[in-house]
Write an enzyme that holds these catalytic residues in place. Sequence first.
Site, mmCIF file in Angstrom:
data_model
loop_
_atom_site.group_PDB
_atom_site.id
_atom_site.type_symbol
_atom_site.label_atom_id
_atom_site.label_comp_id
_atom_site.label_asym_id
_atom_site.label_seq_id
_atom_site.Cartn_x
_atom_site.Cartn_y
_atom_site.Cartn_z
ATOM 1 N N CYS A 268 48.909 11.145 18.749
ATOM 2 C CA CYS A 268 49.590 10.115 18.248
ATOM 3 C C CYS A 268 49.812 11.166 19.718
ATOM 4 O O CYS A 268 50.380 12.366 20.082
ATOM 5 C CB CYS A 268 50.811 9.913 17.854
ATOM 6 S SG CYS A 268 52.137 8.974 18.627
ATOM 7 N N ASN A 269 49.455 10.372 21.131
ATOM 8 C CA ASN A 269 49.739 10.625 22.829
ATOM 9 C C ASN A 269 50.855 10.838 22.672
ATOM 10 O O ASN A 269 51.682 11.863 23.291
ATOM 11 C CB ASN A 269 49.276 9.598 24.304
ATOM 12 C CG ASN A 269 47.825 10.035 23.940
ATOM 13 O OD1 ASN A 269 47.176 11.441 24.726
ATOM 14 N ND2 ASN A 269 47.143 9.694 22.789
ATOM 15 N N THR A 270 51.851 9.627 22.718
ATOM 16 C CA THR A 270 53.302 9.883 22.503
ATOM 17 C C THR A 270 53.962 10.491 22.044
ATOM 18 O O THR A 270 54.922 11.602 22.148
ATOM 19 C CB THR A 270 53.541 8.154 22.160
ATOM 20 O OG1 THR A 270 53.066 7.611 22.694
ATOM 21 C CG2 THR A 270 55.326 8.202 22.889
ATOM 22 N N CYS B 20 46.051 7.010 24.668
ATOM 23 C CA CYS B 20 46.086 6.923 23.741
ATOM 24 C C CYS B 20 46.040 6.544 22.426
ATOM 25 O O CYS B 20 44.040 5.608 22.424
ATOM 26 C CB CYS B 20 47.627 5.505 23.714
ATOM 27 S SG CYS B 20 48.095 4.123 21.870
ATOM 28 N N THR B 21 45.798 7.427 21.331
ATOM 29 C CA THR B 21 45.259 7.278 20.287
ATOM 30 C C THR B 21 44.308 5.750 19.823
ATOM 31 O O THR B 21 43.444 5.595 18.943
ATOM 32 C CB THR B 21 45.013 7.674 18.690
ATOM 33 O OG1 THR B 21 46.002 7.309 18.418
ATOM 34 C CG2 THR B 21 45.506 9.587 19.439
ATOM 35 N N HIS B 22 45.245 4.573 20.165
ATOM 36 C CA HIS B 22 44.641 3.121 19.812
ATOM 37 C C HIS B 22 43.727 2.368 20.816
ATOM 38 O O HIS B 22 42.861 2.354 20.485
ATOM 39 C CB HIS B 22 45.442 1.938 20.300
ATOM 40 C CG HIS B 22 46.228 2.437 18.620
ATOM 41 N ND1 HIS B 22 47.761 3.117 18.427
ATOM 42 C CD2 HIS B 22 46.741 1.569 17.542
ATOM 43 C CE1 HIS B 22 48.367 3.295 17.151
ATOM 44 N NE2 HIS B 22 48.005 1.564 16.590
ATOM 45 N N ASP C 248 49.883 9.409 12.642
ATOM 46 C CA ASP C 248 50.053 8.680 14.554
ATOM 47 C C ASP C 248 51.296 7.451 13.628
ATOM 48 O O ASP C 248 51.772 7.199 12.637
ATOM 49 C CB ASP C 248 48.534 8.009 14.469
ATOM 50 C CG ASP C 248 48.681 7.122 15.241
ATOM 51 O OD1 ASP C 248 49.292 6.877 16.744
ATOM 52 O OD2 ASP C 248 48.100 6.026 15.564
ATOM 53 N N SER C 249 51.269 6.806 14.471
ATOM 54 C CA SER C 249 52.364 5.193 14.617
ATOM 55 C C SER C 249 51.769 4.020 13.646
ATOM 56 O O SER C 249 52.117 3.575 12.669
ATOM 57 C CB SER C 249 52.811 4.921 15.509
ATOM 58 O OG SER C 249 51.451 4.246 16.753
ATOM 59 N N TYR D 8 55.733 3.792 18.829
ATOM 60 C CA TYR D 8 56.540 4.798 18.769
ATOM 61 C C TYR D 8 56.539 4.964 20.402
ATOM 62 O O TYR D 8 57.746 5.243 21.501
ATOM 63 C CB TYR D 8 55.927 6.059 18.680
ATOM 64 C CG TYR D 8 55.818 6.509 16.852
ATOM 65 C CD1 TYR D 8 56.793 5.690 16.482
ATOM 66 C CD2 TYR D 8 55.389 7.866 17.134
ATOM 67 C CE1 TYR D 8 56.674 6.293 15.141
ATOM 68 C CE2 TYR D 8 55.227 8.205 16.252
ATOM 69 C CZ TYR D 8 55.796 7.855 14.745
ATOM 70 O OH TYR D 8 56.274 8.008 13.608
ATOM 71 N N GLY D 9 55.677 3.816 21.031
ATOM 72 C CA GLY D 9 54.836 4.277 22.501
ATOM 73 C C GLY D 9 56.622 3.493 23.552
ATOM 74 O O GLY D 9 56.459 4.677 24.801
ATOM 75 N N GLU E 299 46.854 -3.355 16.686
ATOM 76 C CA GLU E 299 46.893 -3.057 15.156
ATOM 77 C C GLU E 299 46.530 -4.494 14.504
ATOM 78 O O GLU E 299 46.641 -4.971 13.337
ATOM 79 C CB GLU E 299 48.688 -2.962 14.557
ATOM 80 C CG GLU E 299 48.765 -1.214 15.224
ATOM 81 C CD GLU E 299 48.478 -0.915 14.218
ATOM 82 O OE1 GLU E 299 49.001 -0.731 13.371
ATOM 83 O OE2 GLU E 299 48.772 0.427 14.876
HETATM 84 N N1 DGL Z 1 49.098 5.686 19.083
HETATM 85 C C1 DGL Z 1 49.927 6.473 19.681
HETATM 86 C C2 DGL Z 1 49.294 7.548 20.977
HETATM 87 O O1 DGL Z 1 48.971 7.757 21.172
HETATM 88 C C3 DGL Z 1 51.718 5.095 19.404
HETATM 89 C C4 DGL Z 1 50.993 3.729 19.649
HETATM 90 C C5 DGL Z 1 52.575 3.510 19.719
HETATM 91 O O2 DGL Z 1 52.642 3.331 18.892
HETATM 92 O O3 DGL Z 1 53.129 2.691 20.583
HETATM 93 O O4 DGL Z 1 50.481 6.809 21.558
#
Ligand code: DGL
Length: 272
Positions: free
Chosen positions: A74-76, A185-187, A11-12, A43-44, A153
């Site tokens: 990571c979804n992105t 988003c995995t966060h 993931d990011s 990453y988003g 984060e």
């Molecule tokens: N956790 C990531 C996702 O699922 C990326 C979040 C990010 O870095 O913007 O999209």
Amino acid sequence: MDRDAPVGVFDSGVGGLTVAREIMRQIPEERIVYFGDTARLPYGSKSKETVVRFSRQIIRFLRTKQVKAIVIACNTASAYALETVQAESDIPLIGVVNAGARTAIASTHNGRIGIIGTEGTVGSGIYKEVMRRLRPDIEVFEKSCPLFVPLVEEGLLHDSVTDEIASRYLSVLKGKYVDTLVLGCTHYPLLRSTLRRIMGEDVVLVNPAYETAIELRELLESQGIKRNPQSLFTGEKYQFYVSDLAEKFTSFASSILPGEVKKTERINIEDY
Ligand code: DGL
């Protein structure tokens, strides 16, 4: 392929730990090598081209750890890079979007589904595309929540600032009467209690991590590379790598994973 080899998860940043946690819970016999690209997050808000380049570098790094399969947690990166990197890979790779879309379709009663995610994931329209393929009459309402990733984060999981921002982001989806909300988003599962409070008890919150771990288990079984639960472990069962600030990551990971994370190693991802 060595069945004893670890599964790579990336993931990011810390978000993918919500997926790693689910894999640890559901398939405890598997070893994991986790990479969080903390130096280059988020990453988003980056372009597809950049996220594909980052994903390729991370996959090259994980391959040096002899992983037998990779989960893009990571979804992105799943939205932007999965198809490209899958076509280039001779080991199996899965993302989180298909799992999330399937779970949401199975859970909705009124056919109105909300998606929250990064600007990249929402802008790609991937959830809508996958869901409409599964059920064409579904109504999908999307909202990007760019401030959630930095809040997570920074560890502001239970904070009035997070509550305020979440209320603003989610008000538009509440007005659409969705009965299911995908945490795309995995966060975001780390903000679950805040999201639950704002959306109310009647809205199902879908965390794609759960279904992703099931998909991984099935994949490993079908490819004949699932680890034998009886084989003994040598070395660290779970290894963690980041591209920046290892100590910060270690303490965060320890706070959300079932066991203590003893160390995280920092690597230079641009070398790969
Ligand atoms: N956790 C990531 C996702 O699922 C990326 C979040 C990010 O870095 O913007 O999209």
